[in-house]
Design a protein around this motif. Structure first.
Motif, short mmCIF file in Angstrom:
data_model
loop_
_atom_site.label_atom_id
_atom_site.label_comp_id
_atom_site.label_asym_id
_atom_site.label_seq_id
_atom_site.Cartn_x
_atom_site.Cartn_y
_atom_site.Cartn_z
N MET A 128 0.82 -1.20 0.00
CA MET A 128 0.00 0.00 0.00
C MET A 128 0.86 1.26 0.00
O MET A 128 0.54 2.25 -0.66
CB MET A 128 -0.93 -0.01 1.21
N ARG A 129 1.96 1.21 0.73
CA ARG A 129 2.88 2.36 0.74
C ARG A 129 3.46 2.59 -0.65
O ARG A 129 3.61 3.73 -1.10
CB ARG A 129 4.00 2.11 1.75
N GLU A 130 3.82 1.51 -1.33
CA GLU A 130 4.33 1.64 -2.70
C GLU A 130 3.28 2.31 -3.60
O GLU A 130 3.60 3.18 -4.41
CB GLU A 130 4.69 0.27 -3.27
N ASP A 131 2.03 1.87 -3.45
CA ASP A 131 0.97 2.43 -4.29
C ASP A 131 0.79 3.92 -4.03
O ASP A 131 0.58 4.71 -4.96
CB ASP A 131 -0.35 1.69 -4.01
N LEU A 132 0.86 4.32 -2.76
CA LEU A 132 0.69 5.73 -2.43
C LEU A 132 1.82 6.58 -2.98
O LEU A 132 1.61 7.72 -3.41
CB LEU A 132 0.58 5.89 -0.91
N ARG A 133 3.03 6.04 -2.94
CA ARG A 133 4.21 6.79 -3.42
C ARG A 133 4.39 6.67 -4.93
O ARG A 133 5.16 7.43 -5.51
CB ARG A 133 5.46 6.27 -2.72
N ARG A 134 3.72 5.68 -5.54
CA ARG A 134 3.88 5.39 -6.97
C ARG A 134 5.34 5.12 -7.33
O ARG A 134 5.82 5.52 -8.39
CB ARG A 134 3.33 6.52 -7.84
N LYS A 135 6.03 4.45 -6.43
CA LYS A 135 7.40 4.03 -6.68
C LYS A 135 7.46 2.52 -6.50
O LYS A 135 7.35 2.01 -5.39
CB LYS A 135 8.37 4.73 -5.73
N TYR A 136 7.62 1.84 -7.63
CA TYR A 136 7.53 0.39 -7.63
C TYR A 136 8.90 -0.23 -7.90
O TYR A 136 9.60 0.19 -8.82
CB TYR A 136 6.53 -0.08 -8.68
N ARG A 137 9.23 -1.21 -7.11
CA ARG A 137 10.51 -1.89 -7.29
C ARG A 137 10.35 -3.02 -8.29
O ARG A 137 9.27 -3.57 -8.48
CB ARG A 137 11.01 -2.44 -5.95
N ARG A 138 11.47 -3.36 -8.94
CA ARG A 138 11.46 -4.49 -9.87
C ARG A 138 11.33 -5.80 -9.09
O ARG A 138 11.98 -5.98 -8.06
CB ARG A 138 12.73 -4.49 -10.71
N VAL A 139 10.50 -6.67 -9.57
CA VAL A 139 10.25 -7.96 -8.91
C VAL A 139 10.75 -9.08 -9.81
O VAL A 139 10.33 -9.17 -10.96
CB VAL A 139 8.74 -8.15 -8.62
N LYS A 140 11.64 -9.87 -9.28
CA LYS A 140 12.13 -11.03 -10.03
C LYS A 140 11.32 -12.26 -9.62
O LYS A 140 11.10 -12.50 -8.44
CB LYS A 140 13.61 -11.26 -9.75
N PHE A 141 10.85 -12.99 -10.62
CA PHE A 141 10.12 -14.23 -10.32
C PHE A 141 10.74 -15.39 -11.08
O PHE A 141 11.31 -15.21 -12.16
CB PHE A 141 8.63 -14.09 -10.62
N THR A 142 10.61 -16.56 -10.50
CA THR A 142 11.22 -17.75 -11.07
C THR A 142 10.15 -18.70 -11.60
O THR A 142 8.96 -18.38 -11.63
CB THR A 142 12.06 -18.48 -10.00
N GLU A 143 10.61 -19.88 -11.96
CA GLU A 143 9.69 -20.92 -12.42
C GLU A 143 8.63 -21.25 -11.37
O GLU A 143 7.53 -21.68 -11.71
CB GLU A 143 10.47 -22.20 -12.77
N ASN A 144 8.96 -21.05 -10.09
CA ASN A 144 8.01 -21.40 -9.04
C ASN A 144 6.69 -20.63 -9.17
O ASN A 144 5.61 -21.19 -8.97
CB ASN A 144 8.61 -21.12 -7.66
N THR A 145 6.77 -19.35 -9.51
CA THR A 145 5.56 -18.55 -9.67
C THR A 145 4.68 -19.12 -10.77
O THR A 145 3.46 -19.27 -10.61
CB THR A 145 5.92 -17.08 -9.99
#
Length: 537
Positions: free
Chosen positions: A143-160
């Motif tokens: 929610m804090r990210e959404d309010l600030r509109r600053k999003y970090r890069r998310v790495k996902f693997t085969e598990n997702t």
């Protein structure tokens, strides 16, 4: 075409059950409201997709990959099966910040998708409890990210990907995976290399699924400082379609987009540009809709007919735009709920949210949309179908009843009111679900947004039919009950029997009668079993 006038005198919840006389059933009130409707049982308005009511899993669940294992909950899988047939869309704001980062070689992963069976998918109870608690804290960070509109890069693997595919496969849903459209070259052209790696992995596993590219491109500049016009976006989709055409598994797979936000100030610039260059690449055009801002809305908004009716002109604007460029193209609501910004706290997960949800289903089917994807089954926000303990919320029960009672065939019904707040009684008519009811049966979808009750007088064609009634109310009377996270079906509170069993969800069987009753602040389905509607054979 034969139209049948129906007088709807809108007072008290009937609670009759089969073989039981209700002494209040024939009583009237000095405050009864009158409503005349015209319906047609001889021809269809249109037919929607069998997966019309579909759901989403928000990409925020992958903000830390461990939370994807919540999809291993046998309880969640059981709840999801009750919503089939349906699509499950994995996407949202954070899909455009996700990068596939494989950890294993394709040789290790080649073979059948059966490698992760439904039995192996099941999450140990101790781990499920731990993840649910940690997810509560994770949502605060999101929610804090959404309010600030600053999003970090998310790495996902085969598990997702494995967890998503296994969840949808074991639940009986059809997976739509949202790809990152913000991976771009210096020339602002979509860089498809990461998506290519993901497609290659999914093909090596035999994962049958569909695809999207990007989420709400009209907000890219605001959330990422990147501007992509509609024409370029269409070229990006064309590139993705070319990549899919080179795959043995995905050359005929579904591709949907562009998932634009709803028209604002009557502007559809990005959608128009996209259709010029990308209409042929997609199987359906998708857009998003929310009624209100979750941060400054009110209970009154959720019950306001004028707010509900905004869906009409927004939908018509999108349909007209698509029709001009690609007349035969299907149009979907690719993401939708009550309030944007993650929902409205204390409203979007309560009983009152059902009015927006059921009215949206009724209007969307009638206006010309083929699929409506509800945000969200699980993910961040407050517009869930299940709560933090994965227990059903009111809109879940409403969705299950819709799935069981309402068929894809839309019939015409119009109301002529003689009272001032006329749009507070909202009606939609479908053929009844054919796997549950005989051909010719019809389902009347009813909503009473008023604090006053309603008596429904029926024409001979329907009054001679046995009726199954499913009336949803809050367990608390009056406006206070609208904030409740519980719901009653024919006065009985709905709750799971145990973690693997839903209640029977039986209707109240009513003998033929010339009227029915609709309570204040209620949502109802009335199935006329013997209607013999010629359009429904």
């Amino acid at each position: 075409m034969k139209s049948i006038p129906v007088l709807l005198l809108l007072p008290v919840l009937f609670s009759a059950t089969e073989g039981v006389h209700n002494p209040d059933l024939n009583q009237t009130s000095s405050e009864d409201l009158d409503l005349t409707v015209v319906l047609d049982l001889s021809s269809l308005v249109r037919r929607v997709d069998l997966r019309f009511l579909s759901v989403t899993v928000d990409a925020s669940l992958a903000s830390e990959e461990k939370f994807m294992f919540l999809l291993g909950s046998s309880k969640l899988r059981m709840l999801s099966r009750a919503l089939t047939p349906s699509f499950l869309r994995f996407g949202g704001t954070r899909q455009d910040f996700m990068v596939f980062t494989p950890q294993r070689s394709l040789q290790q992963d080649s073979g059948s998708s059966a490698a992760l069976t439904c039995d192996k998918l099941e999450l140990p109870p101790w781990l499920e409890e731990r993840l649910k608690k940690e997810w509560t804290h994770q949502q605060v960070l999101l929610m804090r990210e959404d309010l600030r509109r600053k999003y970090r890069r998310v790495k996902f693997t085969e598990n997702t990907v494995d967890m998503l595919h296994s969840f949808t496969n074991c639940s009986g849903m059809d997976l739509i995976f949202g790809l990152n459209a913000l991976l771009r070259t210096a020339d602002n052209v979509w860089n498809g290399s990461n998506a290519g790696s993901l497609l290659q992995y999914c093909e090596s596993r035999g994962y049958r699924m569909s695809w999207e590219l990007g989420n709400e491109p009209n907000s890219y500049e605001k959330k990422a400082g990147i501007r992509v016009d509609g024409y370029q976006l269409g070229q990006d989709f064309t590139r993705l379609r070319e990549m899919m055409s080179q795959s043995k598994l995905y050359h005929d797979a579904g591709l949907f987009g562009p998932d634009v936000g709803q028209p604002r100030d009557r502007r559809t610039d990005i959608l128009q540009g996209f259709l010029q260059s990308g209409a042929e690449a997609v199987d359906a055009v998708t857009w998003h809709h929310y009624y209100v801002n979750g941060r400054d809305t009110s209970l009154e908004d959720f019950l306001d007919p004028e707010v509900l009716d905004t869906l009409i002109w927004k939908t018509n604007e999108v349909l007209e735009t698509v029709k001009l460029a690609s007349p035969e193209k299907s149009v979907w609501l690719g993401e939708t709920s009550s309030a944007f910004g993650g929902g409205a706290v204390g409203l979007s997960d309560t009983f009152v949210a059902g009015f927006m949800w059921l009215d949206k289903l009724g209007l969307a089917a009638k206006l010309g949309l083929d699929v409506v994807m509800r945000q969200v089954l699980v993910g961040s926000g407050t517009y869930h179908l299940v709560d933090e303990n994965l227990d059903p919320l009111p809109d879940y029960w409403l969705s299950v009843l819709y799935k069981r009672l309402v068929g894809p065939e839309v019939l015409n019904i119009e109301g002529l009111h003689n009272f001032s707040r006329r749009k507070r009684v909202r009606l939609y008519l479908h053929c009844a679900h054919r796997q549950r009811y005989r051909r010719g049966a019809v389902t009347l979808i009813s909503m009473n947004l008023s604090h006053r009750a309603v008596r429904v007088s029926l024409p001979a064609r329907l009054s001679s039919s046995t009726v199954e009634a499913f009336v949803l109310q809050s367990e608390q009377p009056g406006e206070e009950g609208l904030y409740s996270r519980s719901v009653t079906l024919n006065t009985e509170v709905l709750k799971m029997v145990d973690d693997q069993t839903l209640p029977d969800l039986k209707g109240a069987r009513l003998p033929p009668s010339d009227h029915l009753q609709l309570p204040a602040y209620s949502l109802a389905f009335f199935v006329f079993i013997d209607a013999a509607a010629s359009a429904c054979f």
